[in-house]
Scaffold this motif. Structure first.
Motif, PDB file in Angstrom:
ATOM      1  N   GLY A 162      16.547  -9.087 -67.671  1.00  0.00           N
ATOM      2  CA  GLY A 162      16.676  -9.716 -68.958  1.00  0.00           C
ATOM      3  C   GLY A 162      17.745 -10.949 -68.587  1.00  0.00           C
ATOM      4  N   ALA A 163      18.725 -10.692 -68.037  1.00  0.00           N
ATOM      5  CA  ALA A 163      19.644 -11.822 -67.801  1.00  0.00           C
ATOM      6  C   ALA A 163      19.357 -12.810 -66.946  1.00  0.00           C
ATOM      7  CB  ALA A 163      21.137 -11.077 -67.465  1.00  0.00           C
ATOM      8  N   ALA A 164      18.657 -12.554 -65.904  1.00  0.00           N
ATOM      9  CA  ALA A 164      18.223 -13.559 -64.798  1.00  0.00           C
ATOM     10  C   ALA A 164      17.414 -14.741 -65.270  1.00  0.00           C
ATOM     11  CB  ALA A 164      17.340 -12.725 -63.680  1.00  0.00           C
ATOM     12  N   ASN A 165      17.552 -15.810 -64.409  1.00  0.00           N
ATOM     13  CA  ASN A 165      17.032 -17.121 -64.944  1.00  0.00           C
ATOM     14  C   ASN A 165      15.664 -17.212 -64.008  1.00  0.00           C
ATOM     15  OD1 ASN A 165      18.527 -18.182 -67.058  1.00  0.00           O
ATOM     16  ND2 ASN A 165      20.235 -18.682 -65.328  1.00  0.00           N
ATOM     17  N   LYS A 166      15.931 -16.852 -62.728  1.00  0.00           N
ATOM     18  CA  LYS A 166      14.824 -16.888 -61.776  1.00  0.00           C
ATOM     19  C   LYS A 166      14.809 -15.795 -60.933  1.00  0.00           C
ATOM     20  CE  LYS A 166      14.594 -22.068 -61.286  1.00  0.00           C
ATOM     21  NZ  LYS A 166      14.538 -23.104 -60.344  1.00  0.00           N
ATOM     22  N   ILE A 167      13.525 -15.231 -61.040  1.00  0.00           N
ATOM     23  CA  ILE A 167      13.374 -13.879 -60.382  1.00  0.00           C
ATOM     24  C   ILE A 167      12.402 -13.935 -59.199  1.00  0.00           C
ATOM     25  CG2 ILE A 167      12.674 -11.358 -60.525  1.00  0.00           C
ATOM     26  CD1 ILE A 167      13.324 -11.404 -63.634  1.00  0.00           C
ATOM     27  N   LEU A 168      12.747 -13.447 -58.119  1.00  0.00           N
ATOM     28  CA  LEU A 168      12.019 -13.561 -56.886  1.00  0.00           C
ATOM     29  C   LEU A 168      11.407 -12.109 -56.666  1.00  0.00           C
ATOM     30  CD1 LEU A 168      10.229 -15.006 -54.608  1.00  0.00           C
ATOM     31  CD2 LEU A 168      12.371 -14.575 -53.272  1.00  0.00           C
ATOM     32  N   TYR A 169       9.896 -11.752 -56.931  1.00  0.00           N
ATOM     33  CA  TYR A 169       9.658 -10.439 -56.722  1.00  0.00           C
ATOM     34  C   TYR A 169       8.585 -10.363 -55.373  1.00  0.00           C
ATOM     35  CZ  TYR A 169       7.456  -5.766 -58.379  1.00  0.00           C
ATOM     36  OH  TYR A 169       6.792  -4.527 -58.256  1.00  0.00           O
ATOM     37  N   ILE A 170       9.337  -9.730 -54.430  1.00  0.00           N
ATOM     38  CA  ILE A 170       8.881  -9.809 -53.095  1.00  0.00           C
ATOM     39  C   ILE A 170       7.691  -8.652 -52.836  1.00  0.00           C
ATOM     40  CG2 ILE A 170       9.202  -9.912 -50.615  1.00  0.00           C
ATOM     41  CD1 ILE A 170      11.891 -11.287 -51.105  1.00  0.00           C
ATOM     42  N   ALA A 171       6.745  -8.770 -52.702  1.00  0.00           N
ATOM     43  CA  ALA A 171       5.445  -7.666 -52.865  1.00  0.00           C
ATOM     44  C   ALA A 171       5.488  -7.051 -51.360  1.00  0.00           C
ATOM     45  CB  ALA A 171       4.067  -8.180 -52.969  1.00  0.00           C
ATOM     46  N   ASP A 172       4.761  -5.836 -51.349  1.00  0.00           N
ATOM     47  CA  ASP A 172       4.545  -5.256 -49.843  1.00  0.00           C
ATOM     48  C   ASP A 172       3.152  -5.328 -49.861  1.00  0.00           C
ATOM     49  OD1 ASP A 172       5.233  -4.072 -47.823  1.00  0.00           O
ATOM     50  OD2 ASP A 172       5.893  -1.982 -48.479  1.00  0.00           O
ATOM     51  N   ASN A 173       2.409  -3.949 -50.282  1.00  0.00           N
ATOM     52  CA  ASN A 173       1.055  -3.869 -49.796  1.00  0.00           C
ATOM     53  C   ASN A 173      -0.053  -4.189 -50.719  1.00  0.00           C
ATOM     54  OD1 ASN A 173       2.152  -2.715 -47.434  1.00  0.00           O
ATOM     55  ND2 ASN A 173       3.025  -1.082 -48.685  1.00  0.00           N
ATOM     56  N   ALA A 174      -1.211  -4.478 -50.068  1.00  0.00           N
ATOM     57  CA  ALA A 174      -2.377  -4.696 -50.827  1.00  0.00           C
ATOM     58  C   ALA A 174      -2.536  -3.187 -51.666  1.00  0.00           C
ATOM     59  CB  ALA A 174      -3.744  -4.820 -49.957  1.00  0.00           C
ATOM     60  N   GLY A 175      -3.095  -3.339 -52.941  1.00  0.00           N
ATOM     61  CA  GLY A 175      -3.670  -2.057 -53.587  1.00  0.00           C
ATOM     62  C   GLY A 175      -2.148  -1.703 -54.405  1.00  0.00           C
ATOM     63  N   GLU A 176      -0.975  -1.806 -53.774  1.00  0.00           N
ATOM     64  CA  GLU A 176       0.266  -1.645 -54.540  1.00  0.00           C
ATOM     65  C   GLU A 176       0.727  -2.689 -55.514  1.00  0.00           C
ATOM     66  OE1 GLU A 176       3.672  -1.185 -51.685  1.00  0.00           O
ATOM     67  OE2 GLU A 176       5.048  -1.591 -53.160  1.00  0.00           O
ATOM     68  N   THR A 177      -0.082  -3.864 -55.302  1.00  0.00           N
ATOM     69  CA  THR A 177      -0.142  -5.077 -55.966  1.00  0.00           C
ATOM     70  C   THR A 177      -0.377  -4.699 -57.544  1.00  0.00           C
ATOM     71  OG1 THR A 177      -2.209  -5.217 -55.174  1.00  0.00           O
ATOM     72  CG2 THR A 177      -0.667  -6.940 -54.306  1.00  0.00           C
ATOM     73  N   PHE A 178      -1.436  -3.717 -57.728  1.00  0.00           N
ATOM     74  CA  PHE A 178      -2.002  -3.351 -59.091  1.00  0.00           C
ATOM     75  C   PHE A 178      -0.599  -2.764 -59.869  1.00  0.00           C
ATOM     76  CE2 PHE A 178      -5.663  -4.203 -57.306  1.00  0.00           C
ATOM     77  CZ  PHE A 178      -6.700  -4.666 -58.388  1.00  0.00           C
ATOM     78  N   PHE A 179       0.063  -1.809 -58.934  1.00  0.00           N
ATOM     79  CA  PHE A 179       1.238  -1.147 -59.578  1.00  0.00           C
ATOM     80  C   PHE A 179       2.327  -2.381 -59.769  1.00  0.00           C
ATOM     81  CE2 PHE A 179       0.084   3.233 -58.803  1.00  0.00           C
ATOM     82  CZ  PHE A 179      -1.049   3.110 -58.086  1.00  0.00           C
ATOM     83  N   ASP A 180       2.445  -3.369 -58.896  1.00  0.00           N
ATOM     84  CA  ASP A 180       3.363  -4.442 -59.145  1.00  0.00           C
ATOM     85  C   ASP A 180       3.096  -5.000 -60.753  1.00  0.00           C
ATOM     86  OD1 ASP A 180       4.695  -3.924 -56.770  1.00  0.00           O
ATOM     87  OD2 ASP A 180       3.641  -5.343 -55.731  1.00  0.00           O
ATOM     88  N   LYS A 181       1.750  -5.209 -60.892  1.00  0.00           N
ATOM     89  CA  LYS A 181       1.355  -6.016 -61.919  1.00  0.00           C
ATOM     90  C   LYS A 181       1.780  -5.202 -63.370  1.00  0.00           C
ATOM     91  CE  LYS A 181      -3.078  -7.772 -64.262  1.00  0.00           C
ATOM     92  NZ  LYS A 181      -4.374  -7.524 -64.179  1.00  0.00           N
ATOM     93  N   LEU A 182       1.726  -3.763 -63.069  1.00  0.00           N
ATOM     94  CA  LEU A 182       2.048  -3.143 -64.359  1.00  0.00           C
ATOM     95  C   LEU A 182       3.509  -3.614 -64.698  1.00  0.00           C
ATOM     96  CD1 LEU A 182       0.458   0.500 -63.145  1.00  0.00           C
ATOM     97  CD2 LEU A 182      -0.060  -1.188 -65.230  1.00  0.00           C
ATOM     98  N   LEU A 183       4.384  -3.610 -63.606  1.00  0.00           N
ATOM     99  CA  LEU A 183       5.856  -3.858 -63.892  1.00  0.00           C
ATOM    100  C   LEU A 183       5.904  -5.346 -64.213  1.00  0.00           C
ATOM    101  CD1 LEU A 183       8.805  -3.260 -63.965  1.00  0.00           C
ATOM    102  CD2 LEU A 183       8.948  -3.397 -61.359  1.00  0.00           C
ATOM    103  N   LEU A 184       5.324  -6.384 -63.529  1.00  0.00           N
ATOM    104  CA  LEU A 184       5.260  -7.646 -63.926  1.00  0.00           C
ATOM    105  C   LEU A 184       4.820  -7.835 -65.429  1.00  0.00           C
ATOM    106  CD1 LEU A 184       3.600  -9.042 -60.629  1.00  0.00           C
ATOM    107  CD2 LEU A 184       5.912  -9.659 -61.518  1.00  0.00           C
ATOM    108  N   GLU A 185       4.261  -7.182 -65.934  1.00  0.00           N
ATOM    109  CA  GLU A 185       3.556  -7.397 -67.347  1.00  0.00           C
ATOM    110  C   GLU A 185       4.783  -7.009 -68.328  1.00  0.00           C
ATOM    111  OE1 GLU A 185      -1.260  -6.302 -66.804  1.00  0.00           O
ATOM    112  OE2 GLU A 185       0.176  -4.785 -67.243  1.00  0.00           O
ATOM    113  N   ARG A 186       5.876  -6.410 -67.916  1.00  0.00           N
ATOM    114  CA  ARG A 186       6.830  -5.814 -68.611  1.00  0.00           C
ATOM    115  C   ARG A 186       8.181  -6.840 -68.502  1.00  0.00           C
ATOM    116  NH1 ARG A 186       5.529  -2.812 -72.682  1.00  0.00           N
ATOM    117  NH2 ARG A 186       3.158  -2.627 -71.786  1.00  0.00           N
ATOM    118  N   MET A 187       7.921  -8.016 -67.532  1.00  0.00           N
ATOM    119  CA  MET A 187       9.022  -8.715 -67.500  1.00  0.00           C
ATOM    120  C   MET A 187       8.758 -10.424 -67.999  1.00  0.00           C
ATOM    121  SD  MET A 187       9.446  -7.736 -63.416  1.00  0.00           S
ATOM    122  CE  MET A 187      10.569  -9.021 -62.881  1.00  0.00           C
ATOM    123  N   PRO A 188       9.823 -11.019 -67.979  1.00  0.00           N
ATOM    124  CA  PRO A 188       9.565 -12.417 -68.580  1.00  0.00           C
ATOM    125  C   PRO A 188       8.737 -13.137 -67.446  1.00  0.00           C
ATOM    126  CG  PRO A 188      12.211 -11.938 -67.774  1.00  0.00           C
ATOM    127  CD  PRO A 188      11.250 -10.718 -67.953  1.00  0.00           C
TER     128      PRO A 188
END
Lengths: 290, 290
Positions: A149-175
Motif C-alpha cells: 500500500g505504501a510503495a510507489n513502484k512495485i516490481l513483481y518478479i515472476a517465476d514459472n509458467a502456470g504459476e503466473t495464474f496464481f500471481d494474477k490472483l495476487l496482482l488483482e489485489r494490488m494497485p
C-alpha cells in the motif's frame, strides 16, 4: 546463494529431463548428456545455482538443436493454472481476508516448478494450496500488505509458467498502476516468458517486461537496461520462487520473497524444512542497520 | 539389466557422497567431482549399473587417494545389525514360521544400502521390518523353503555390511554345510567384504568366500575362479539386493532374488512399486522351456 556441490546431481537430473523432452532417441540423449558431463568437468562452479543451470540448459539446447525444450511442459502448466484460476478467485473473494488468501495462493502456485521436480512427477497443487492456506506466516502478511500500500513502484518478479495464474490472483489485489511484472528474457526450464504472462492475462492488468536474461533466476548483471531500470526504480520488490531467491538474497534492496522452499539445499540456506510455504522480507542493509 | 540414462544423476550423487566421505575440503571435493564428470563425458555407458558404479567409485577412490571411502559407514551398518540381531533372533524363534520370518527379515535388512540412499539419511529399518513381515510374498516362501531343502549346494550372494546380520538370521535356518556365502572382492560403497561377514559371525557358520571383484553386484566375467566354481556348482543361488539383481537377472540359473526394490528404475524393470519387499524366483531358461 552459492552453488553447493550437492546441487550437481540435480543439475544432471535437469539436463536429463531437458534432453528427454527434446528427443526420445537414447543414442542422441546419451551424446548430449556426455557433452553436459564434459562441460561439467571444465565448468567454473562459482556463481549462483541459476547461473550454473543457465549454462547447463544452454548446452542441452545447443546440442539438441532446440530453442525451448519445455514449450509443451509450459502449455501444461498454463492449462493447469487456467483451469484452477476461477475457483481460486472465488475462494479469495469469499475469504475473510482476500489479500492474505491471494498471497497464500500465490506462494502455493510456486509448486509448479520443473527445476526442482521432474516434469513426469505429479504436482500436488491441491496439497500445496491447502498447506499454504494454513501455513504459519506470522505477522509478515500484514507487513507485506502495508508495504504494498505504501510503495510507489512495485516490481513483481515472476517465476514459472502456470504459476503466473496464481500471481494474477495476487496482482488483482494490488494497485496495478504501480506494478511492473517481470518475466525471463529467454526460454529456460518452465520459467515464465512474456507469452506466459499474456496467456494468464497479466499483460492486460499491469505493465509486463522481460529481464533480458535466460537464467532461471534474476542475475542482475545479465539483465537488460529496462529491467535494471525497473529494479532500481522500485521501492518494493516481490520475488517469486527459488531461482529469484538464490540470485537476489544477497542484494541490498527491500524484497519480499514468496516461495515454496522445495529443495533441501535452499531450505537449509533459509533455515526451514524442505517444502515450507514462505513469505519473508529482506530489508535493505541500510535499513536493517538503523 | 542395462544402465538407463536416468541412472546417471544417481551415479553423480554417489560420487558426491563418496567424495564427501573422503574429504571435507570443498576445493578437493570439487576437483574430484570434475574428474568424475570428465570421465562420465568419455565413459562407455554400456554394461549394467554396477559396472558403471564400479568405474565411478574407482575414479573417486583414485582421485581422493583412499582405499575404502565407506569404512566408517560400514562400521555404523555393522553396529546397527549387531544391535538388532538378538531381538530379531528372538522374534524368529517365537514366530509361527521361523523360516518364513527369517526370510522376511533378511529382505528387510536390504534397506541398509548406501548405493541408493544417502549415508546421511536415516535408515528406517524398523519400518522396513514391519513392512517385510506383512508383505504379500505369495507362495514363493514355501517354494523357496522347499528349494533350499532339496538343494545340494547353495550359493548365498551377500549385498551390504550390516545386512549381513540379517543374512545370518536366515543362514541359521538353512543347512549350513551346503551353503557358501559370497561377499565382494574389494571395497565398494557399503557392500559387505570378508571382514563384514566375520563381524557378523557368518564365517563361523558357513563357508565364506569373496568374489574377486569390486563391482557393487555380481559381474561374472570379473569374478574369481573360486567364485565362478561355487556359482557353477550351486544348484540354488540366493541373490540379495539390487546390485546382484541388476547383474544376475539375465543369467541362465536357478536364482531366488531377495531384495527391497528401492530405486524407481529397478522397480520399473521388475514391474513393482518402488520400496516393495521382494522374493521371487528366476528359473533357469532350460527349465522354463519345459
Amino acid at each position: 546463494m552459492e552453488t553447493y556441490l550437492e546441487c550437481l546431481p540435480c543439475f544432471v537430473r535437469q539436463a536429463l529431463e531437458a534432453v528427454a523432452l527434446t528427443t526420445d532417441i537414447p543414442a542422441i540423449q546419451e551424446q548430449v548428456l556426455k557433452q553436459v558431463f564434459s562441460e561439467l568437468g571444465r565448468i567454473d562452479l562459482g556463481g549462483t545455482p541459476p547461473v550454473m543451470g543457465q549454462k547447463i540448459h544452454k548446452i542441452v539446447r545447443d546440442a539438441a538443436g532446440v530453442k525451448d525444450a519445455y514449450i509443451k511442459v509450459k502449455e501444461q502448466c498454463n492449462t493447469l493454472g487456467r483451469k484452477m484460476y476461477p475457483e481460486l478467485k472465488k475462494r479469495i473473494i469469499e475469504s475473510e481476508s482476500p489479500f492474505e488468501t491471494a498471497v497464500r495462493l500465490a506462494i502455493a502456485g510456486n509448486i509448479i516448478d520443473f527445476g526442482v521436480k521432474s516434469h513426469s512427477e505429479v504436482i500436488d497443487i491441491e496439497g500445496a494450496i491447502e498447506r499454504a492456506i494454513v501455513a504459519d506466516l506470522g505477522d509478515v502478511v500484514a507487513e507485506f500488505e502495508t508495504a504494498v500500500g505504501a510503495a510507489n513502484k512495485i516490481l513483481y518478479i515472476a517465476d514459472n509458467a502456470g504459476e503466473t495464474f496464481f500471481d494474477k490472483l495476487l496482482l488483482e489485489r494490488m494497485p496495478c498502476e504501480k506494478v511492473t511484472y517481470a518475466v525471463r528474457g529467454g526460454p529456460i526450464i518452465n520459467d515464465a516468458l512474456i507469452a506466459d504472462a499474456e496467456e494468464a492475462g497479466i499483460t492486460e492488468l499491469v505493465r509486463v517486461i522481460d529481464n533480458g536474461s535466460d537464467a532461471p533466476g534474476t542475475v542482475l548483471e545479465q539483465c537488460s537496461k529496462e529491467f535494471r531500470g525497473a529494479f532500481d526504480a522500485a521501492d518494493l520488490v516481490i520475488s517469486k520462487g527459488q531461482g529469484n531467491y538464490e540470485t537476489l538474497s544477497s542484494i541490498d534492496k527491500d524484497i519480499f520473497f514468496l516461495l515454496k522452499a522445495k529443495c533441501p539445499v535452499i531450505a537449509r540456506h533459509i533455515g526451514c524444512a524442505a517444502g515450507t510455504t514462505l513469505l519473508f522480507r529482506k530489508r535493505p542493509i541500510t535499513v536493517t542497520k538503523d
